[in-house]
Structure formats: structure tokens, C-alpha cells
Write a protein that holds these residues in place. Structure first.
Motif, PDB file in Angstrom:
ATOM      1  N   THR A  13      -5.893  -4.569  27.235  1.00 61.39           N
ATOM      2  CA  THR A  13      -5.781  -3.941  25.920  1.00 61.39           C
ATOM      3  C   THR A  13      -4.328  -3.899  25.473  1.00 61.39           C
ATOM      4  OG1 THR A  13      -7.706  -2.590  26.412  1.00 61.39           O
ATOM      5  CG2 THR A  13      -6.317  -1.867  24.597  1.00 61.39           C
ATOM      6  N   SER A  53     -14.468  -0.323  17.117  1.00 63.84           N
ATOM      7  CA  SER A  53     -14.239   0.750  16.145  1.00 63.84           C
ATOM      8  C   SER A  53     -14.196   0.196  14.722  1.00 63.84           C
ATOM      9  CB  SER A  53     -12.940   1.481  16.465  1.00 63.84           C
ATOM     10  OG  SER A  53     -12.987   2.061  17.759  1.00 63.84           O
ATOM     11  N   THR A 113     -21.667  -0.213  26.131  1.00 62.66           N
ATOM     12  CA  THR A 113     -20.397  -0.190  25.395  1.00 62.66           C
ATOM     13  C   THR A 113     -19.212  -0.238  26.351  1.00 62.66           C
ATOM     14  OG1 THR A 113     -21.458   1.127  23.650  1.00 62.66           O
ATOM     15  CG2 THR A 113     -19.050   1.059  23.678  1.00 62.66           C
ATOM     16  N   MET A 114     -19.274   0.557  27.403  1.00 54.63           N
ATOM     17  CA  MET A 114     -18.187   0.573  28.375  1.00 54.63           C
ATOM     18  C   MET A 114     -18.044  -0.771  29.073  1.00 54.63           C
ATOM     19  SD  MET A 114     -19.072   4.372  29.868  1.00 54.63           S
ATOM     20  CE  MET A 114     -17.869   4.405  31.176  1.00 54.63           C
ATOM     21  N   ILE A 174     -16.293  -3.337  26.832  1.00 59.69           N
ATOM     22  CA  ILE A 174     -14.852  -3.117  26.714  1.00 59.69           C
ATOM     23  C   ILE A 174     -14.140  -3.437  28.029  1.00 59.69           C
ATOM     24  CG2 ILE A 174     -13.076  -1.366  26.317  1.00 59.69           C
ATOM     25  CD1 ILE A 174     -14.997  -0.010  24.376  1.00 59.69           C
ATOM     26  N   ALA A 190     -11.053   3.800  31.509  1.00 63.22           N
ATOM     27  CA  ALA A 190     -10.956   2.347  31.615  1.00 63.22           C
ATOM     28  C   ALA A 190     -10.278   1.945  32.922  1.00 63.22           C
ATOM     29  CB  ALA A 190     -10.165   1.788  30.434  1.00 63.22           C
ATOM     30  N   LEU A 193     -17.639   4.651  23.385  1.00 58.52           N
ATOM     31  CA  LEU A 193     -16.258   4.324  23.007  1.00 58.52           C
ATOM     32  C   LEU A 193     -15.273   5.319  23.616  1.00 58.52           C
ATOM     33  CD1 LEU A 193     -16.525   3.352  19.223  1.00 58.52           C
ATOM     34  CD2 LEU A 193     -16.159   1.823  21.161  1.00 58.52           C
ATOM     35  N   SER A 253     -12.937  -5.351  22.474  1.00 58.39           N
ATOM     36  CA  SER A 253     -11.918  -4.317  22.645  1.00 58.39           C
ATOM     37  C   SER A 253     -12.372  -3.030  21.967  1.00 58.39           C
ATOM     38  CB  SER A 253     -10.590  -4.775  22.043  1.00 58.39           C
ATOM     39  OG  SER A 253     -10.704  -4.921  20.638  1.00 58.39           O
ATOM     40  N   HIS A 254     -11.731  -1.944  22.360  1.00 61.20           N
ATOM     41  CA  HIS A 254     -12.051  -0.653  21.762  1.00 61.20           C
ATOM     42  C   HIS A 254     -11.787  -0.677  20.261  1.00 61.20           C
ATOM     43  CE1 HIS A 254     -11.524   3.595  20.672  1.00 61.20           C
ATOM     44  NE2 HIS A 254     -12.301   3.875  21.716  1.00 61.20           N
ATOM     45  N   GLN A 255     -10.688  -1.316  19.871  1.00 63.16           N
ATOM     46  CA  GLN A 255     -10.329  -1.361  18.454  1.00 63.16           C
ATOM     47  C   GLN A 255     -11.318  -2.209  17.659  1.00 63.16           C
ATOM     48  OE1 GLN A 255      -7.872   0.471  17.083  1.00 63.16           O
ATOM     49  NE2 GLN A 255      -8.665  -0.233  15.097  1.00 63.16           N
ATOM     50  N   ALA A 273     -15.133   4.854  27.466  1.00 64.06           N
ATOM     51  CA  ALA A 273     -14.504   3.577  27.815  1.00 64.06           C
ATOM     52  C   ALA A 273     -12.991   3.666  27.697  1.00 64.06           C
ATOM     53  CB  ALA A 273     -15.035   2.474  26.900  1.00 64.06           C
ATOM     54  N   LYS A 274     -12.522   4.452  26.747  1.00 72.14           N
ATOM     55  CA  LYS A 274     -11.078   4.612  26.574  1.00 72.14           C
ATOM     56  C   LYS A 274     -10.487   5.571  27.604  1.00 72.14           C
ATOM     57  CE  LYS A 274      -7.628   5.414  22.959  1.00 72.14           C
ATOM     58  NZ  LYS A 274      -7.425   5.752  21.517  1.00 72.14           N
TER      59      LYS A 274
END
Length: 250
Positions: free
Chosen positions: A245, A190, A175-176, A179, A237, A230, A185-187, A233-234
Motif C-alpha cells: 500500500t 473506498s 474484503t480483507m 486487500i 493488515a 474495509l 487496495s483499500h483506497q 483490513a486497514k
């Protein structure tokens, strides 16, 4: 020009061959050492099942060669699992010269964490999942049926669960990387959470034995690991990923 261009390719192929030979040599040496305790290894693997067997039941071997090949197969797979850090190190040494310094700075922690997560998945399967699954399977049979699991079947299910949970625990890393590389992207991940959750449980169904308990016990941790991926990753990053992003938001 052709000779100059072929020389680096030949050098890379020779280096790849040497590193593959080192990997094979280490695995073979480990296997030879583990072969002397192959029977003990198998009993250790089957311990969660043996403890759940009904009174009067035991493991059996329906194939003539099973008492020999089942423990040896386990010894070989165990040798590969033990050699995993060395295998990944050799892969890293082969690809690292082609990476930028900034890429190496993030690749090394990801490599180490992927090894730790893989072993954590195997430990999670052995200590928590095996007793639940084997206890469930040994208790659902109709009365009058003598439950006598075959040692080859036990080994096959155990290895499948080891690989399934070992790979499942790599989900935060995957996942990381998705992203950070900009592939997603994270969004967007999600927003696609409902589809990902369904895909996770389908993946768990394909990897586990055909019973609902093992599928749920793999699917739920995979979902939780995706959510952790998630979050990390946020939080951690790289600057390039953060800039991408912000640009996508603008």
C-alpha cells in the motif's frame, strides 16, 4: 522421471479422496441421527412463520410426498451446516502443506472467523429476519384469502435465506483477502463504494425471495459488513500488504 512426477499427483489425489470420504461419512452419520427428529426440526424452522399466521391458517402439504421429503431435506441440510467446521478443517488439512508459515498465521484466524460469521448469518436470518419477512408476507394478502403456505415453499425460502445471509456475513473476510492479497487496495475499494453498494443490492435481489423487504434486509447488512471489512483490513493488515500500500502511494 514420469513415474517420479506422477507419484506426488497420485498421492495428492488419494489424500483428497480420503478427506472427501471422511466429509461424506460425517455428514451421513449426522443426517441419520437428525432423521429421527426431522419433523421436530421442521417445526422449529417454521416456528417464526407459524407464530405470524392469521387466525385459522396453517401450513399445508400440496404434494403427496412433501410430509416425508421436506423434513428429510431439512435434516440433510442441517447435517451439512453442523458439519461445516469439520468440512473446512479437512479442506484446510489438504491445502495447508502448500502454504508458507506466514500464510498459515493469517489463514487460521480467517478460517475460524469465517465459520463464526457463517453461523452468525444463519442466526441473524432466523431470529431477526424470519419474523419480519413472514409477518410481512402473511399480512399483505387481500381480505377473504385464506393464507395457507406450503411446507415445501417455506423450506425453499428458509434455506435460500440461510445461504444468502450465511454468505453475506463472509463479506468482511472477502474484503480483507482482496486487500491483503493485493488484488485491490483499500483506497480503490473506498472510491468504488457507490458501485459496490449498487452491486450489493442487486446481489441481494438475486438471492432473496421476490419481495422488497427481504432484499433490503439483506442489502443493508451486506453494505455494513463491507464497511467493516474495509476497517479491519486497514487495522490488521499484514506487513506485506502494508508495504504494498505504501509503495502504491509513492
Amino acid at each position: 522421471m514420469s513415474q517420479d512426477s506422477e507419484q506426488p499427483l497420485i498421492a495428492h489425489l488419494l489424500e483428497l479422496r480420503n478427506r472427501l470420504l471422511r466429509i461424506v461419512l460425517v455428514i451421513v452419520c449426522l443426517f441419520i441421527g437428525l432423521a429421527f427428529i426431522a419433523n421436530e426440526l421442521y417445526l422449529l424452522l417454521a416456528k417464526p412463520l407459524i407464530e405470524q399466521l392469521p387466525y385459522g391458517s396453517s401450513l399445508i402439504a400440496t404434494d403427496v410426498t412433501s410430509p416425508l421429503f421436506a423434513p428429510f431435506k431439512l435434516a440433510f441440510v442441517t447435517a451439512f451446516f453442523i458439519a461445516m467446521p469439520y468440512v473446512l478443517h479437512q479442506i484446510w488439512m489438504f491445502i495447508s502443506p502448500g502454504l508458507y508459515q506466514s500464510e498459515k498465521r493469517f489463514a487460521i484466524p480467517l478460517l475460524l472467523s469465517s465459520i463464526i460469521l457463517f453461523y452468525a448469518g444463519i442466526a441473524f436470518a432466523y431470529f431477526l429476519i424470519f419474523p419480519i419477512i413472514f409477518g410481512f408476507l402473511s399480512s399483505i394478502g387481500p381480505e377473504g384469502i385464506n393464507y395457507l403456505p406450503d411446507i415445501n415453499s417455506v423450506l425453499s425460502i428458509a434455506l435460500k435465506l440461510f445461504f444468502a445471509f450465511g454468505l453475506a456475513f463472509e463479506i468482511p473476510i472477502a474484503t480483507m483477502l482482496l486487500i491483503w492479497s493485493g488484488m485491490a487496495s483499500h483506497q480503490s475499494l473506498s472510491d468504488k463504494r457507490p458501485y459496490i453498494v449498487v452491486g450489493v443490492f442487486i446481489f441481494a435481489m438475486l438471492l432473496t425471495p421476490p419481495d422488497v423487504i427481504s432484499q433490503v434486509l439483506l442489502g443493508i447488512p451486506m453494505w455494513i459488513l463491507f464497511e467493516l471489512g474495509l476497517i479491519f483490513a486497514k487495522l490488521y493488515a499484514p506487513k506485506a500488504a502494508q508495504e504494498n500500500t505504501e509503495e502504491s502511494k509513492d
